[in-house]
Every structure is written in structure tokens, then in C-alpha cells.
Design a protein around this motif. Structure first.
Motif, PDB file in Angstrom:
ATOM      1  N   GLU A  84      47.561 -10.825   0.739  1.00  0.00           N
ATOM      2  CA  GLU A  84      49.073  -9.309   0.321  1.00  0.00           C
ATOM      3  C   GLU A  84      49.688  -9.376   0.338  1.00  0.00           C
ATOM      4  OE1 GLU A  84      46.491  -6.404   2.034  1.00  0.00           O
ATOM      5  OE2 GLU A  84      45.024  -6.338   0.867  1.00  0.00           O
ATOM      6  N   ARG A 316      39.685  -7.585  -9.596  1.00  0.00           N
ATOM      7  CA  ARG A 316      40.302  -7.170  -7.888  1.00  0.00           C
ATOM      8  C   ARG A 316      39.151  -6.421  -7.809  1.00  0.00           C
ATOM      9  NH1 ARG A 316      45.739  -7.055  -8.002  1.00  0.00           N
ATOM     10  NH2 ARG A 316      47.319  -8.286  -9.027  1.00  0.00           N
ATOM     11  N   SER A 319      38.631  -9.302  -2.519  1.00  0.00           N
ATOM     12  CA  SER A 319      39.700  -9.565  -1.967  1.00  0.00           C
ATOM     13  C   SER A 319      38.825 -11.069  -2.045  1.00  0.00           C
ATOM     14  CB  SER A 319      40.291  -9.382  -0.836  1.00  0.00           C
ATOM     15  OG  SER A 319      39.400  -8.907   0.555  1.00  0.00           O
TER      16      SER A 319
END
Length: 627
Positions: A84, A316, A319
Motif C-alpha cells: 500500500e 480489489r 489484498s
């Protein structure tokens, strides 16, 4: 009472080297119990006194496994944080960066979990080791105590290797299973359940894909194991034959060389070795392809998971860290299944071993000694056989109606052809076997009214087959009487004409005899057994052809030693060389379990019957009639 050696013939395989596939239990022929459920319940009964520690083992195994299962998920979380941050930096998000603080916290928790998991694993192994060794300790003790309560008939009717296999190999198999396989079973089961739960929490869809590979894996294992098991059976059979041949050739190597059969022995070995090679490499090869096939099927599922996981990440729906965690769980998923399949085989074999040990523990024991036994304070040595009947098998009587009356101090010689029943008399006298009828008394007391230990303390034995154990000469002589002093041991050796040769040895009485006592001569071994009997100072002697395997000069020494030993004692002498028993007070001539003649040497020769024929045949070479 002779020493027997177990001669395992071809095909037995007991005690031979084990050959198997790479993985434990895969494709190996599994020995199965006749009564699996009953034997398993009985084996579990040995674990009941240790329920508390077993509960600790279970809890420690669960805790250790759970902590190790959680770690891939945490690694996935750390990967997600790193990903991320990198994506945010790539996209140019204001204030974007990698949250190293969060990653460090995850890694710290991860390290802590690894330590805690290892600690619980240590506790699990420590407790299980204690339980397993105590269970096996109790089992071994019961088996050894059982040996002392089993009749001689049990040992005479079974190969020694078979009995030893139950005591050593089978008990060790139980020990190994309790120590390793039981904890592995718990760990594998908890791991399998935990991995499934963790995979379901990440993605039920990908979990379903992994599940689809299970039937293919089980089908592959079953089909390959069925083929390899047959080959392993062949391999073990060929290995048993090869072991039997090697043992025979090594134990009889002098005869092989004497008859010039070395080449034939080599040819037979090569033929057996070739067959073992053929069976062995096929069994190992077919068994060995189980893991590659399992890996192939597992990798197919792995590829499918990666494809589906990649699509889910693009949408999405999951993860990147969870994908990495799931992939690790996929790797962990197949191993517990394989381990559980192997453990199932191991447990089958272990229960079969336990059944063999329990069969030994359930064998019929000797008739218990009387609660209030009689004892002879000052035994004189009068022996009386009163209408004795006996047979080694119920439907095959050997002795029909035997009556013998032996006065104190007499020397009784027992002669006759092989199988006449000479040694049987000794077995009955010492109560190694129970009578079918009649009774035997010593000084008027029925031997059944005496404790066996008290009865046998009245006897001293010198056998044709000498038995000496691995220890010093002093210890071997002192075996005749517990607590004997050094002076008494030396006096016994002098009386047996053994002191001189003992002192010529480098270490004298401290000379250590090897297991076969082959570092001294046959005659010297016999002199030591006579010294042992002299030290025991028995009232009744049993001499079983003690001079048959020595040279003439040594025989003179042994005969002198036995003559001094027999003074003032009742003696039973089993003889094949009739020249050695001409001075006996009474000679019993036996044939087919019955006493057909009795008297002293001169009387029997004058009768010109079976004994005279037997005696003369030793000097003229003629066969004795009826022998």
C-alpha cells in the motif's frame, strides 16, 4: 537345558536391515492386527495413568500449531502495508510513505509468536517423551516379569528370535509411535483444521479450488501405494532369504570351506542379490514417485490459486498480502494430509506390535507355587518316581508308567538312544515340565509341594552345552552361589582342576569372557561350569554328557573334577559314552520313554540285553538293536 541358537530360515526377515521408501510408511507393507479395536483399547489403557500430562501435550500441540498457523496471515498483513505504501508513493499521493512503524510492530508480534510456538513445541515434546518412556518402561517390566513366570515349554516351542523380536522390536515400535507419531498426529490434525479455517477467512472461492485437488491426490496415492505394497512384500521376502543365506554361510563357514563350496555359496548369494535388486528398485521407484505426483497436483492447485488470486486483486476483492498468505497455506495444506495417511499406516503396524506383546503377556503361566510350601532343611537326596506319566503333547504320551527309587548318595546313570527320554527325566525332576500323572518325591516330599526356587536350589547342573556369560571368570564361577567369597571361588576352581589354567591367563580370575566364551577352550569352559556347580554345593547333581566334546586328556581332568564333585551327593548322569559310567551304582536303560533294563554295569552286561548290545556297539561299530 542346552543353549539354543535361533536359526531364522529364509523368508523370515526378523532382525534384518529394513529397506523402505523415502517417506515413512508410504507404500510399505503394513502389518495388521487381528483384533485392532480390542488391542488399541488395551494399549490406550496404558496411557490412562498419564491423562494429565497427555492433556498438557494436547494443549501444547494445539497452542504451538495455532501460533505457527497465524504467522502467514501476519506476514501477509506486513506485505499489504508495504504494498500500500509503495502504491501510494507510485501514485504520488501527498504525504504518502511506507508505514514502517506498523510493519515493525507486525514483525515484532511475528517474532514473538515464533518464540511462543517453539516454546509450546518444546513443552509438548518434553511431556510426550516422559509419557512414552514411562509407558514403555512399564511394558518392558511386565514382559520381563512375565518371562520369569512362563514355563520352559513356552521357550522350547518357539524360536528365540521370535520371542526377542516381541521384546525388542515390537516394544521399540510402540515407543517410537508414542514418542513421535502420536504428537505428529495431533499436530497434523490441528494444522489441517487451522489451515482450512484460515483459508476460508481469506477466500472461500480459492479454498474450494484447493479442495478440488484432494480427490486427485488421494486417487494417486491409493493407486501407487497398492502397486508398491506388493513390490515391498516381494522385497522383504527376498531380503529374508538373503539374510538367511548369509547367516547360514557365516555360521557354517568352516564347513563351506572344508567341502570347497565357496563358489556355490557365492553363486547362490548373487542369484538372491539380483532378485532383491529387481524387487527393491521397482518398489523404491514406484513408491518414490508418490511425492512428485503429489507435488505436481499441488502445483496445479497452486497455479490456479495464483490466477484466481491475481484476478481478485485486480478487482480489489482481496489484498496482495492475503494472496501471499493463502499461497503459503496452500503449501501447508497437502503436508498434513500426507502425514495423516502415513500415521494411519504406522498406527496399524504399532497396534499389530502391541497385539504381539499382549499375546506374550497373556500366555499361560506356570502353576503357582503352593501358598504354604514345604522345604527340606537337611536334604539327603533320596529321589522317587512313583508311576510317572508324561507327554510333551497331550495325545502323544512319552512316559507311560515310570518308577525309580534312588537312595541318598547314589550315582544313577541314564543311557539309551536319542529320543529315548533321558533329558525328559531331568526336566520332570526339576519341574521344568508338569507331570500328566503320578508324582516325584525328594526325601519323601512331593516336588509340587515345594517352591520351584527351593526345589531347584537342591540341584547343581553340568551340561554338555556350557553356558558362560559375558563377564569375568570370577563372576561366572560366583554365579553358582550368591555372596560367595574370593576364597570360596578359588577353592571351587581348585577342586575343579581349573585354578591352574585360570592363573596362566593374562588377567587370571579377572579375565573377561566374551559372549560366546570363545577366548578359552571347550575343556576350560567345562571346567568353569564344574567349578560353578562345586561352589553351589548342591545335594543332587545332574551331569549331562559333560565330557563328550573334549579331548581325551582334558576328559581325564574333567572326570577327576566330577568325581570329587559327586562324593556324598546323589547324582544323575546322562551318558552317551558308556565307558564313563561303568562305576555307577545304578544304570537305567531307556528306550521309547520307558525303562527297559536297570542294574549295575556288570549285571547288565551279564544279562546280554539292550545295554550289552549298546555297550558293545561302541567298540565293535555294530548298531544297537532297536536304537
Amino acid at each position: 537345558m542346552s543353549d539354543h541358537k535361533d536359526r531364522r530360515g529364509p523368508g523370515n526377515g526378523h532382525g534384518g536391515p529394513r529397506m523402505g521408501p523415502p517417506g515413512p510408511g508410504m507404500g510399505m507393507p503394513v502389518q495388521k492386527a487381528k483384533n485392532f479395536k480390542g488391542t488399541l483399547n488395551r494399549l490406550i489403557g496404558y496411557l490412562k495413568p498419564h491423562v494429565g500430562k497427555l492433556t498438557g501435550v494436547l494443549l501444547a500441540a494445539i497452542a504451538s500449531t495455532i501460533f505457527s498457523i497465524v504467522t502467514p496471515k501476519l506476514l501477509g498483513n506486513a506485505t499489504t502495508k508495504l504494498t500500500e505504501g509503495l502504491i501510494a508513493i507510485w501514485n504520488g499521493t501527498p504525504g504518502a510513505g511506507i508505514d514502517f512503524g506498523a510493519i515493525n510492530r507486525i514483525l515484532l508480534v511475528l517474532a514473538l509468536l515464533y518464540v511462543v510456538s517453539a516454546a509450546f513445541g518444546y513443552i509438548q515434546q518434553y511431556l510426550m517423551a516422559d509419557v512414552a518412556q514411562k509407558v514403555v518402561y512399564d511394558l518392558r517390566k511386565q514382559v520381563y516379569d512375565k518371562f520369569n513366570r512362563l514355563p520352559i515349554k513356552f521357550f522350547d516351542s518357539r524360536p528365540h528370535g521370535e520371542v526377542l523380536s516381541r521384546v525388542v522390536n515390537d516394544v521399540d515400535n510402540i515407543s517410537t509411535t508414542l514418542q513421535q507419531s502420536l504428537t505428529q498426529f495431533i499436530t497434523s490434525f490441528v494444522t489441517l483444521v487451522g489451515v482450512i479455517v484460515m483459508m476460508l477467512t481469506i477466500s472461500p472461492l480459492m479454498t474450494l479450488i484447493v479442495f478440488l485437488t484432494i480427490p486427485a491426490s488421494l486417487l494417486a496415492i491409493r493407486s501407487i501405494a497398492a502397486r508398491s505394497q506388493k513390490l515391498f512384500v516381494q522385497q522383504q521376502a527376498q531380503l529374508g532369504r538373503l539374510n538367511g543365506h548369509v547367516e547360514e554361510m557365516f555360521t557354517g563357514h568352516r564347513i563351506v570351506k572344508a567341502f570347497g563350496r565357496e563358489q556355490r555359496s557365492i553363486d547362490d548369494f548373487d542369484e538372491m542379490n539380483d532378485k532383491l535388486y529387481e524387487a527393491g528398485w521397482k518398489a523404491q521407484f514406484i513408491s518414490g514417485i508418490i511425492m512428485p505426483i503429489m507435488s505436481f497436483i499441488s502445483n496445479i492447485g497452486y497455479v490456479l490459486v495464483c490466477i484466481v488470486g491475481g484476478l481478485l486483486v485486480l478487482r480489489r476483492a482481496i489484498s496482495v498480502g492475503d494472496i501471499l498468505a493463502f499461497i503459503q497455506y496452500t503449501r501447508q495444506f497437502t503436508m498434513p494430509i500426507t502425514q495423516l495417511a502415513n500415521i494411519a499406516n504406522v498406527i496399524q503396524s504399532t497396534v499389530a506390535s502391541a497385539e504381539r506383546v499382549f499375546e506374550l503377556l497373556d500366555e499361560r503361566e506356570e502353576i503357582p507355587d503352593p501358598e504354604v510350601p514345604k522345604a527340606l532343611i537337611r536334604p539327603a537326596g533320596a529321589v522317587h518316581f512313583d508311576h510317572v506319566r508324561f507327554g510333551y503333547e497331550a495325545d502323544k504320551p512319552l512316559i507311560a508308567d515310570m518308577n525309580i527309587n534312588v537312595l541318598p548318595g547314589q550315582t544313577i546313570a541314564i543311557v539309551g538312544p536319542t529320543g529315548a527320554g533321558k533329558t525328559t527325566i531331568i526336566n520332570l525332576l526339576m519341574r521344568f515340565y508338569e507331570l500328566d500323572g503320578g508324582k516325584i518325591t525328594i526325601d519323601g516330599v512331593d516336588v509340587k509341594e515345594m517352591k520351584r526356587s527351593g526345589l531347584r536350589n537342591l540341584f547343581g547342573m553340568v551340561l554338555q552345552d556350557t553356558w558362560l556369560f559375558n563377564g569375568t571368570i570370577r563372576d561366572n564361577i560366583a554365579y553358582g552361589r550368591e555372596g560367595a567369597t574370593e576364597e570360596e571361588i578359588v577353592e571351587a576352581a581348585k577342586a575343579a582342576h581349573a585354578d591352574h589354567f585360570i592363573r596362566t591367563l593374562p588377567d587370571g580370575y579377572d579375565t573377561v569372557l566374551n559372549e560366546e566364551a570363545s577366548n578359552i577352550s571347550q575343556g576350560q569352559k567345562q571346567l568353569l561350569t564344574i567349578a560353578r556347580a562345586i561352589l553351589a554345593d548342591p545335594q543332587i547333581l545332574i551331569l549331562d554328557e559333560a565330557t563328550s566334546s573334549v579331548d581325551t586328556r582334558t576328559e581325564v581332568f574333567i572326570q577327576r573334577a566330577m568325581n570329587s564333585l559327586m562324593k556324598g551327593r546323589t547324582s544323575f548322569v546322562i551318558a552317551h559314552r558308556l565307558s564313563t559310567i561303568r562305576g555307577a551304582d545304578l544304570i537305567l536303560v531307556m528306550n521309547n520313554g520307558s525303562i527297559i533294563e536297570q542294574g549295575n554295569h556288570e549285571q547288565l552286561l551279564a544279562a546280554n540285553g539292550f545295554y550289552a548290545d549298546l555297550y558293545n556297539s561302541q567298540f565293535t561299530g555294530k548298531a544297537a538293536s532297536g536304537a
